[in-house]
Write a protein that holds these residues in place. Structure first.
Motif, PDB file in Angstrom:
ATOM      1  N   MET A  32       0.997  -1.349  -0.002  1.00  0.00           N
ATOM      2  CA  MET A  32       0.227   0.151   0.067  1.00  0.00           C
ATOM      3  C   MET A  32       0.814   1.308   0.016  1.00  0.00           C
ATOM      4  O   MET A  32       1.966   1.218   0.578  1.00  0.00           O
ATOM      5  CB  MET A  32      -0.771   0.106   1.294  1.00  0.00           C
ATOM      6  CG  MET A  32      -1.738  -1.171   1.197  1.00  0.00           C
ATOM      7  SD  MET A  32      -2.892  -0.856   2.901  1.00  0.00           S
ATOM      8  CE  MET A  32      -3.650   0.556   2.645  1.00  0.00           C
ATOM      9  N   GLN A  33       0.388   2.198  -0.799  1.00  0.00           N
ATOM     10  CA  GLN A  33       1.248   3.577  -0.798  1.00  0.00           C
ATOM     11  C   GLN A  33       0.843   4.190   0.533  1.00  0.00           C
ATOM     12  O   GLN A  33      -0.098   4.304   0.903  1.00  0.00           O
ATOM     13  CB  GLN A  33       0.615   4.433  -2.047  1.00  0.00           C
ATOM     14  CG  GLN A  33       1.168   3.695  -3.243  1.00  0.00           C
ATOM     15  CD  GLN A  33       2.630   3.683  -3.387  1.00  0.00           C
ATOM     16  OE1 GLN A  33       3.209   4.561  -3.006  1.00  0.00           O
ATOM     17  NE2 GLN A  33       3.135   2.700  -3.957  1.00  0.00           N
ATOM     18  N   ARG A  34       1.928   4.842   1.449  1.00  0.00           N
ATOM     19  CA  ARG A  34       1.784   5.307   2.628  1.00  0.00           C
ATOM     20  C   ARG A  34       1.502   7.014   2.354  1.00  0.00           C
ATOM     21  O   ARG A  34       2.138   7.725   1.602  1.00  0.00           O
ATOM     22  CB  ARG A  34       2.903   5.159   3.372  1.00  0.00           C
ATOM     23  CG  ARG A  34       3.257   3.680   3.386  1.00  0.00           C
ATOM     24  CD  ARG A  34       2.265   2.843   4.081  1.00  0.00           C
ATOM     25  NE  ARG A  34       1.631   3.322   5.250  1.00  0.00           N
ATOM     26  CZ  ARG A  34       0.727   2.817   5.934  1.00  0.00           C
ATOM     27  NH1 ARG A  34      -0.152   1.823   5.120  1.00  0.00           N
ATOM     28  NH2 ARG A  34       0.392   3.238   7.112  1.00  0.00           N
ATOM     29  N   ARG A  35       0.463   7.453   3.019  1.00  0.00           N
ATOM     30  CA  ARG A  35       0.585   9.048   3.150  1.00  0.00           C
ATOM     31  C   ARG A  35       1.497   9.594   3.796  1.00  0.00           C
ATOM     32  O   ARG A  35       1.961   9.181   4.845  1.00  0.00           O
ATOM     33  CB  ARG A  35      -0.903   9.198   3.938  1.00  0.00           C
ATOM     34  CG  ARG A  35      -1.351  10.728   3.672  1.00  0.00           C
ATOM     35  CD  ARG A  35      -2.555  11.253   4.572  1.00  0.00           C
ATOM     36  NE  ARG A  35      -3.625  10.340   3.957  1.00  0.00           N
ATOM     37  CZ  ARG A  35      -4.891  10.303   4.353  1.00  0.00           C
ATOM     38  NH1 ARG A  35      -5.006  11.014   5.559  1.00  0.00           N
ATOM     39  NH2 ARG A  35      -5.806   9.713   3.688  1.00  0.00           N
ATOM     40  N   GLY A  36       2.236  10.977   2.976  1.00  0.00           N
ATOM     41  CA  GLY A  36       3.183  11.221   3.555  1.00  0.00           C
ATOM     42  C   GLY A  36       2.767  13.043   4.058  1.00  0.00           C
ATOM     43  O   GLY A  36       1.548  13.385   3.896  1.00  0.00           O
ATOM     44  N   THR A  37       3.594  13.884   4.632  1.00  0.00           N
ATOM     45  CA  THR A  37       3.130  15.383   5.071  1.00  0.00           C
ATOM     46  C   THR A  37       4.231  16.031   4.305  1.00  0.00           C
ATOM     47  O   THR A  37       5.411  15.735   4.348  1.00  0.00           O
ATOM     48  CB  THR A  37       3.523  15.176   6.580  1.00  0.00           C
ATOM     49  OG1 THR A  37       2.772  14.326   7.447  1.00  0.00           O
ATOM     50  CG2 THR A  37       3.193  16.689   6.857  1.00  0.00           C
ATOM     51  N   ASP A  38       3.616  17.284   3.703  1.00  0.00           N
ATOM     52  CA  ASP A  38       4.367  18.207   3.053  1.00  0.00           C
ATOM     53  C   ASP A  38       5.642  19.052   4.013  1.00  0.00           C
ATOM     54  O   ASP A  38       5.303  18.997   5.222  1.00  0.00           O
ATOM     55  CB  ASP A  38       3.618  19.321   2.621  1.00  0.00           C
ATOM     56  CG  ASP A  38       2.780  18.814   1.510  1.00  0.00           C
ATOM     57  OD1 ASP A  38       3.158  17.783   0.811  1.00  0.00           O
ATOM     58  OD2 ASP A  38       1.698  19.344   0.912  1.00  0.00           O
TER      59      ASP A  38
END
Length: 584
Positions: A509-515
């Motif tokens: 699964m693609q993991r969500r990141g933070t700008d």
């Protein structure tokens, strides 16, 4: 076998027995027993052996059968053996063994043929059947059969052993007798009173001739005593005309006691190239020669001390030397029919290994072999000389090997010590590297005249075999040519990559990141032109030449950017316009 006269006598006796009524046979047998000095049972047995008489009695129908099955007999015998001390004293008698067996459910009954009732088997029957089965204590206590061993020549095999002289101890008054009532074996507290003053008899014997070296020490048995004895036995004696046993044996047998297996003793024997062997526990027969000589010394020498006052250990050893020389030179050995020293004198020069000096042997007690690294020419450096180790089959360049002096050919040779697969040490004699006047090895190939190849080391042989297996060919050289020709290793039969495509990997699964909150800024500084460069650029754009360089140099000391040339040109033009020239 009976002779003719005896057979005639037995026939006459048999004839008289046959002719006599049964009641008169006892009188006839007694007469013959008295006349010929032979017991009555022996007379009956001999007549039966030569076949001249038979009693005529019928053999019982159950003769040879046993009322007790073999398993029960073995269990009773096993119980008695398990309850036997190491000294052979049996603690469990047959009567108690039968009682314990019955209490544990073992059947020891029989059927009375007359009445048909079941009656217990008597203890006497159990004892008799144990004897018949060879399971009685006396039969089981008989020694094991042994294989006869022989040595080949004098100094081939020596045996060493120590024994406590239980009859004597040293005190302030000299040698004293241990009275049985004072030092009874089951009273250790009395024995310990004199333990420190015990006299220990150390003995080493030559197995082939029976020649021996005897020495007495005071105190408990120790490895130091053993080392002193062996060094003294190896070296020529102070009176070589009377005590001739010396030299280093090829093999030394001893018991596995702590003193004999001490590291110091093994170090010395290893350095002297002696094959040291300890027999298994509780097998004194393995060194029967030295055990028998202990008995000889007790009976033939120590028995004489009853009539002689001895005041010190030194005096005791002097008496022992005097007796030993006389005994070994005068008494005939029953096995070979010579005196011990007489047969030892037949030793050949190649069989007599002369011991090195005492200092070397003392040093060998504590010294351990030194480690040296094998150089590329298969040599090691040891005590300022180089030695050739090509004769050691398992050595590789760069190996660390244990080396020590060869006590019999130093400094011409050293010993390389390795441990075999069986755990035993193996020694290889390695000669010193001979060099010519130029310092080159005399065995080296002469340039332009000859070619020599070195011995293939185990590492080289292993590499060659692996290369041939991988790249093909009959020789490592051919395998190397195949490798340089970019041939696939193992003819491409090994799949090193394709199989990876068949491996099932999970879908991730693609993991969500933070700008990243910080924005990076980048500043680029424009290059500046010098006053001369700016002057040239402005003249190219039509600026008045006169005074321009000096003005730029004073007005723009930090230089002028290319983008600022237009601004500078406008300022210079305004400065030089008619009617607007600045004054002063």
């Amino acid at each position: 076998m009976a002779g003719i006269p005896e057979i005639d006598m037995l026939r006459e006796l048999a004839r008289r027995l046959d002719a006599s009524p049964h009641k008169g046979r006892s009188r006839i047998m007694s007469e013959h027993s008295t006349r010929y000095g032979i017991s009555v049972p022996t007379l009956y047995r001999r007549m039966k052996d030569v076949g001249v008489w038979s009693s005529g009695r019928k053999r019982r129908a159950d003769a040879g059968s046993s009322a007790i099955d073999p398993e029960t007999l073995q269990k009773i015998a096993g119980m008695q053996r398990a309850a036997t001390r190491a000294n052979g004293k049996r603690l469990l008698g047959a009567e108690d063994a039968v009682e314990i067996a019955r209490a544990n459910g073992v059947s020891l009954d029989r059927v009375d043929r007359g009445t048909g009732e079941i009656v217990p088997i008597s203890v006497s029957t159990v004892r008799r059947q144990l004897r018949q089965a060879g399971l009685d204590a006396r039969t089981l206590a008989r020694p094991d059969a042994h294989v006869e061993m022989r040595s080949l020549h004098p100094n081939h095999v020596w045996q060493v052993d120590a024994s406590v002289c239980v009859l004597y101890y040293m005190d302030r008054a000299g040698l004293a007798v241990m009275n049985a009532d004072e030092f009874y074996k089951n009273k250790p507290e009395s024995f310990q009173k004199r333990a420190r003053g015990m006299v220990i008899r150390y003995l080493v014997t030559d197995h082939y001739t029976g020649a021996f070296h005897l020495r007495y020490f005071e105190g408990a048995e120790s490895s130091a005593m053993l080392a002193d004895l062996l060094i003294e036995a190896f070296l020529p004696k102070a009176d070589p005309a009377r005590h001739i046993l010396h030299g280093v044996p090829l093999m030394l047998l001893a018991d596995p006691g702590a003193a004999n297996t001490a590291g110091a003793t093994r170090n010395m024997l290893r350095r002297l190239l002696v094959d040291f062997r300890a027999h298994k526990v509780r097998n004194p027969r393995a060194k029967g020669s030295v055990e028998q000589h202990h008995n000889i010394i007790e009976r033939s020498f120590e028995s004489r001390l009853t009539f002689q006052r001895v005041t010190s250990l030194e005096e005791l050893n002097r008496y022992a030397d005097t007796w030993s020389a006389a005994f070994q030179s005068g008494r005939i050995h029953t096995r070979h029919g010579h005196t011990r020293y007489g047969l030892w004198q037949t030793i050949r020069a190649d069989q007599l290994r002369l011991a090195p000096d005492e200092a070397f042997m003392r040093d060998a007690l504590t010294g351990v072999p030194q480690l040296r690294t094998v150089a590329g020419n298969l040599t090691v450096s040891f005590e300022a000389r180089e030695y050739d180790v090509r004769g050691v089959p398992s050595v590789n360049v760069g190996d660390r090997v244990a080396v020590a002096r060869n006590p019999y050919r130093w400094p011409e040779e050293i010993m390389v010590i390795e441990t075999g697969t069986d755990g035993d040490e193996v020694m290889f004699a390695c000669p010193a590297r001979e060099v010519d006047a130029g310092g080159f090895a005399v065995s080296a190939a002469v340039i332009g005249q000859e070619h020599k190849s070195h011995r293939t080391t185990p590492a080289e042989a292993a590499r060659g075999a692996l290369d041939v297996a991988a790249w093909g060919g009959d020789t490592p050289e051919q395998a190397e040519r195949n490798r340089r020709a970019r041939a696939a290793a193992y003819a491409g039969d090994i799949d090193a990559l394709e199989y990876l495509q068949d491996i099932q990997t999970p879908t991730y699964m693609q993991r969500r990141g933070t700008d990243l909150p910080v924005r990076a800024t980048r500043t680029t500084e424009t290059a500046r032109m010098s006053a001369m460069e700016a002057t040239r650029a402005l003249i190219g754009r039509g600026a008045v030449r006169e005074g321009l360089f000096d003005w730029i140099s004073s007005s723009y000391a930090d230089g002028v950017t290319e983008d600022g040339l237009d601004e500078v040109l406008a300022a210079w033009t305004a400065r030089n316009a008619p009617g607007l020239r600045a004054v002063g």
